[in-house]
Design a protein around this motif. Structure first.
Motif, PDB file in Angstrom:
ATOM      1  N   LEU A  32       0.830  -1.208   0.000  1.00 42.67           N
ATOM      2  CA  LEU A  32       0.000   0.000   0.000  1.00 42.67           C
ATOM      3  C   LEU A  32       0.861   1.253   0.000  1.00 42.67           C
ATOM      4  CD1 LEU A  32      -2.759  -1.084   2.565  1.00 42.67           C
ATOM      5  CD2 LEU A  32      -2.940  -1.006   0.074  1.00 42.67           C
ATOM      6  N   ARG A  33       1.950   1.243   0.778  1.00 47.03           N
ATOM      7  CA  ARG A  33       2.834   2.415   0.781  1.00 47.03           C
ATOM      8  C   ARG A  33       3.486   2.603  -0.581  1.00 47.03           C
ATOM      9  NH1 ARG A  33       4.205   0.039   5.899  1.00 47.03           N
ATOM     10  NH2 ARG A  33       3.293   1.254   7.628  1.00 47.03           N
ATOM     11  N   GLY A  34       3.771   1.471  -1.274  1.00 46.68           N
ATOM     12  CA  GLY A  34       4.334   1.576  -2.614  1.00 46.68           C
ATOM     13  C   GLY A  34       3.378   2.192  -3.615  1.00 46.68           C
ATOM     14  N   LYS A  35       2.067   2.149  -3.305  1.00 48.19           N
ATOM     15  CA  LYS A  35       1.049   2.769  -4.167  1.00 48.19           C
ATOM     16  C   LYS A  35       0.640   4.155  -3.666  1.00 48.19           C
ATOM     17  CE  LYS A  35      -0.969  -1.717  -5.365  1.00 48.19           C
ATOM     18  NZ  LYS A  35      -2.193  -2.551  -5.320  1.00 48.19           N
ATOM     19  N   SER A  36       1.472   4.738  -2.802  1.00 51.84           N
ATOM     20  CA  SER A  36       1.223   6.068  -2.235  1.00 51.84           C
ATOM     21  C   SER A  36      -0.054   6.098  -1.396  1.00 51.84           C
ATOM     22  CB  SER A  36       1.148   7.129  -3.356  1.00 51.84           C
ATOM     23  OG  SER A  36       2.362   7.172  -4.083  1.00 51.84           O
ATOM     24  N   LEU A  37      -0.313   4.983  -0.697  1.00 49.99           N
ATOM     25  CA  LEU A  37      -1.460   4.900   0.203  1.00 49.99           C
ATOM     26  C   LEU A  37      -0.949   4.755   1.633  1.00 49.99           C
ATOM     27  CD1 LEU A  37      -3.786   2.439  -1.769  1.00 49.99           C
ATOM     28  CD2 LEU A  37      -4.012   4.916  -1.593  1.00 49.99           C
ATOM     29  N   ARG A  38      -1.602   5.428   2.560  1.00 50.16           N
ATOM     30  CA  ARG A  38      -1.233   5.347   3.964  1.00 50.16           C
ATOM     31  C   ARG A  38      -2.195   4.386   4.664  1.00 50.16           C
ATOM     32  NH1 ARG A  38      -1.084  10.895   7.019  1.00 50.16           N
ATOM     33  NH2 ARG A  38       0.447  11.234   5.348  1.00 50.16           N
ATOM     34  N   PRO A  39      -1.736   3.201   5.065  1.00 50.97           N
ATOM     35  CA  PRO A  39      -2.637   2.204   5.658  1.00 50.97           C
ATOM     36  C   PRO A  39      -3.244   2.692   6.968  1.00 50.97           C
ATOM     37  CG  PRO A  39      -0.525   1.222   5.046  1.00 50.97           C
ATOM     38  CD  PRO A  39      -0.352   2.709   4.953  1.00 50.97           C
ATOM     39  N   VAL A  40      -4.556   2.479   7.094  1.00 49.25           N
ATOM     40  CA  VAL A  40      -5.263   2.774   8.331  1.00 49.25           C
ATOM     41  C   VAL A  40      -5.606   1.477   9.059  1.00 49.25           C
ATOM     42  CG1 VAL A  40      -7.352   3.778   9.327  1.00 49.25           C
ATOM     43  CG2 VAL A  40      -6.200   4.925   7.416  1.00 49.25           C
ATOM     44  N   GLU A  41      -6.051   0.479   8.290  1.00 47.37           N
ATOM     45  CA  GLU A  41      -6.438  -0.803   8.871  1.00 47.37           C
ATOM     46  C   GLU A  41      -6.266  -1.896   7.833  1.00 47.37           C
ATOM     47  OE1 GLU A  41     -10.151  -2.557  11.481  1.00 47.37           O
ATOM     48  OE2 GLU A  41     -10.563  -1.179   9.843  1.00 47.37           O
ATOM     49  N   VAL A  42      -5.694  -3.026   8.252  1.00 43.22           N
ATOM     50  CA  VAL A  42      -5.503  -4.185   7.384  1.00 43.22           C
ATOM     51  C   VAL A  42      -5.967  -5.413   8.144  1.00 43.22           C
ATOM     52  CG1 VAL A  42      -3.869  -5.597   6.106  1.00 43.22           C
ATOM     53  CG2 VAL A  42      -3.553  -3.118   6.178  1.00 43.22           C
ATOM     54  N   THR A  43      -6.944  -6.134   7.593  1.00 46.63           N
ATOM     55  CA  THR A  43      -7.480  -7.340   8.238  1.00 46.63           C
ATOM     56  C   THR A  43      -7.653  -8.432   7.198  1.00 46.63           C
ATOM     57  OG1 THR A  43      -9.762  -6.620   7.904  1.00 46.63           O
ATOM     58  CG2 THR A  43      -8.717  -6.031  10.006  1.00 46.63           C
ATOM     59  N   LEU A  44      -7.770  -9.658   7.664  1.00 45.15           N
ATOM     60  CA  LEU A  44      -8.054 -10.764   6.749  1.00 45.15           C
ATOM     61  C   LEU A  44      -9.384 -10.522   6.053  1.00 45.15           C
ATOM     62  CD1 LEU A  44      -6.956 -13.874   8.826  1.00 45.15           C
ATOM     63  CD2 LEU A  44      -5.827 -12.939   6.806  1.00 45.15           C
ATOM     64  N   ALA A  45      -9.462 -10.905   4.797  1.00 51.07           N
ATOM     65  CA  ALA A  45     -10.642 -10.568   3.992  1.00 51.07           C
ATOM     66  C   ALA A  45     -11.895 -11.270   4.479  1.00 51.07           C
ATOM     67  CB  ALA A  45     -10.393 -10.919   2.524  1.00 51.07           C
ATOM     68  N   ASN A  46     -11.776 -12.417   5.119  1.00 49.81           N
ATOM     69  CA  ASN A  46     -12.973 -13.142   5.567  1.00 49.81           C
ATOM     70  C   ASN A  46     -13.353 -12.815   6.988  1.00 49.81           C
ATOM     71  OD1 ASN A  46     -10.679 -14.433   6.595  1.00 49.81           O
ATOM     72  ND2 ASN A  46     -11.760 -16.374   6.815  1.00 49.81           N
ATOM     73  N   ARG A  47     -12.743 -11.779   7.584  1.00 47.45           N
ATOM     74  CA  ARG A  47     -13.102 -11.348   8.924  1.00 47.45           C
ATOM     75  C   ARG A  47     -13.663  -9.949   8.874  1.00 47.45           C
ATOM     76  NH1 ARG A  47      -7.712 -13.180  12.361  1.00 47.45           N
ATOM     77  NH2 ARG A  47      -7.893 -15.423  11.982  1.00 47.45           N
ATOM     78  N   PRO A  48     -14.603  -9.597   9.759  1.00 43.90           N
ATOM     79  CA  PRO A  48     -15.150  -8.256   9.763  1.00 43.90           C
ATOM     80  C   PRO A  48     -14.118  -7.249  10.217  1.00 43.90           C
ATOM     81  CG  PRO A  48     -15.963  -9.498  11.633  1.00 43.90           C
ATOM     82  CD  PRO A  48     -15.198 -10.455  10.783  1.00 43.90           C
ATOM     83  N   ALA A  49     -14.165  -6.054   9.622  1.00 51.43           N
ATOM     84  CA  ALA A  49     -13.272  -4.993  10.022  1.00 51.43           C
ATOM     85  C   ALA A  49     -13.629  -4.513  11.415  1.00 51.43           C
ATOM     86  CB  ALA A  49     -13.356  -3.832   9.018  1.00 51.43           C
ATOM     87  N   ALA A  50     -12.684  -3.746  12.016  1.00 51.23           N
ATOM     88  CA  ALA A  50     -12.894  -3.307  13.397  1.00 51.23           C
ATOM     89  C   ALA A  50     -14.108  -2.424  13.526  1.00 51.23           C
ATOM     90  CB  ALA A  50     -11.645  -2.579  13.891  1.00 51.23           C
ATOM     91  N   ASN A  51     -14.347  -1.588  12.527  1.00 54.37           N
ATOM     92  CA  ASN A  51     -15.495  -0.688  12.618  1.00 54.37           C
ATOM     93  C   ASN A  51     -16.808  -1.399  12.398  1.00 54.37           C
ATOM     94  OD1 ASN A  51     -15.069  -1.211   9.890  1.00 54.37           O
ATOM     95  ND2 ASN A  51     -15.902   0.774   9.269  1.00 54.37           N
TER      96      ASN A  51
END
Length: 405
Positions: A32-51
């Protein structure tokens, strides 16, 4: 590699979401940083995000029937084009517009890339890929006909979606009609009737019984209408909670099968689904006993499901399928005769599918007849309600005219 779902800030400070593959959460953040993106949250795709942790489970997004049919159709086409299975899953994931479906396919792909079978990888997501789906995929992989099996699954899923939509469309009109009729009657009782009959409430002469009843009903709706609506909603919620108990739900399903009109619809819907599922399972090479056990799980009525389990036990003991169905007493005679014909001719899958088609046609005819009778009955009901209100208002006026004369 594993699929991860991310939330990140782009160069403009805008929050973006997506799904990406990586060996670890750290490697994904590096991508993500290589694509000029600043990561906020990264989770496994089959799990619900924190929010999403505070959401109820029934509010979380799921793979719908239409999305499942499209995904299966794409996989079928890609597999039959002789591409490697992991590439087929990757291509299907890239074509998906929904992040959850894309993440699901990437998770399945990661399991396949590790050396697991497709059926095993799908088994980690039983809420999306049911037992029938996995059994057919497993049979297709072992027989070497995964592409045709996926095509049959896509046809089956699309047919189920089409049947479900027809049932929903058939039920929308009567529900709207009943809702409008109830709303009109309540509006008349609460807002119109008090204004019209108010002139008679202070007269010394005794009002006709019909007028007194109308006034009492109107006053009841104005005083307790809201409480009645709340009580109905609470009663529905309580009944729904009570029916979560398997014993109570089975008793309720047994009661439905005793109601003449409703039982016919319930049996037609469930037996058509049972016959169609059994047909496609047997055509995919699933053994008969396993196919009967899996097909029984698609029955929504618990009494019919218990009957299907009894049918499987009789077949296991050596009985023929048509005789086991006949002994249960709940499966339609036409379906039993078609199964007997299929056993005699060796075309069981074809006859089961014809039995399913026959049940669906009968269901359409039944619903058409019911809907054809329901509309004039509702018109008569509304006319009767309006006539009752008009008579209740006019009767005191006729009495006044008699006194004047």
């Amino acid at each position: 590699m594993t699929a991860y779902r991310y939330r990140a800030l782009n160069a403009a400070g805008k929050l973006v979401k997506g799904v990406v593959e990586g060996d670890s959460e750290r490697s994904v953040r590096g991508q993500l940083r290589g694509k000029s993106l600043r990561p906020v949250e990264v989770t496994l795709a089959n799990r619900p995000a924190a929010n999403e942790g505070a959401r109820l489970s029934w509010l979380r997004p799921r793979v719908g029937v239409a999305e499942m049919a499209l995904m299966t159709r794409q996989l079928s086409t890609l597999v039959q084009s002789n591409l490697p299975l992991d590439e087929c899953l990757q291509a299907a994931a890239e074509q998906s517009r929904k992040p959850r479906t894309k993440g699901l396919l990437l998770q399945v792909r990661s399991r396949v890339a590790e050396g697991h079978t497709l059926a095993y990888a799908m088994g980690e997501f039983p809420g999306v890929f049911n037992e029938m789906y996995r059994a057919m995929v497993n049979a297709g992989e072992h027989a070497g006909f995964l592409g045709p099996v996926l095509q049959q699954l896509a046809d089956y899923t699309e047919q189920r979606q089409y049947t479900g939509q027809k049932l929903k469309m058939a039920m929308i009109y009567p529900f709207i009609l009943v809702g409008v009729a109830i709303a009109v009657v309540v509006a008349l009782m609460v807002f119109v009737v008090p204004e019209l009959v108010g002139i008679f409430t202070h007269t010394a002469r005794e009002l006709p019984p019909l007028t007194r009843g109308l006034i009492a009903t109107s006053e009841f709706f104005r005083a307790y209408g809201m409480w009645v609506a709340i009580g109905l909603i609470v009663a529905m919620l309580v009944a729904r909670r009570l029916l979560r108990n398997p014993g109570r739900r089975k008793s309720w399903h047994a009661f439905l099968l005793k109601i003449p009109g409703i039982s016919r619809v319930v049996i037609a819907v469930d037996t058509a689904r049972f016959a169609s599922t059994l047909s496609i399972l047997m055509a995919s090479g699933v053994p008969l006993l396993d196919a009967l056990r899996i097909a029984g799980q698609v029955l929504t009525n618990l009494v019919l499901r218990a009957d299907s389990e009894a049918v499987a036990e009789r077949v296991q003991e050596g009985s023929s399928l048509h005789r086991a169905l006949q002994e249960s007493g709940r499966f339609p005679p036409m379906m039993v005769h078609m199964v007997a014909s299929g056993e005699a001719s060796g075309e069981m899958e074809t006859m089961l599918q014809r039995a399913a088609d026959n049940q669906e046609r009968e269901l359409e005819m039944t619903l058409g007849t019911v809907m054809g009778l329901f509309e004039p009955l509702m018109v008569v009901f509304m006319g009767g309600m309006v006539l009752t209100i008009v008579l209740a208002i006019l009767l005191p006026i006729f009495d006044l005219n008699t006194m004047v004369r």
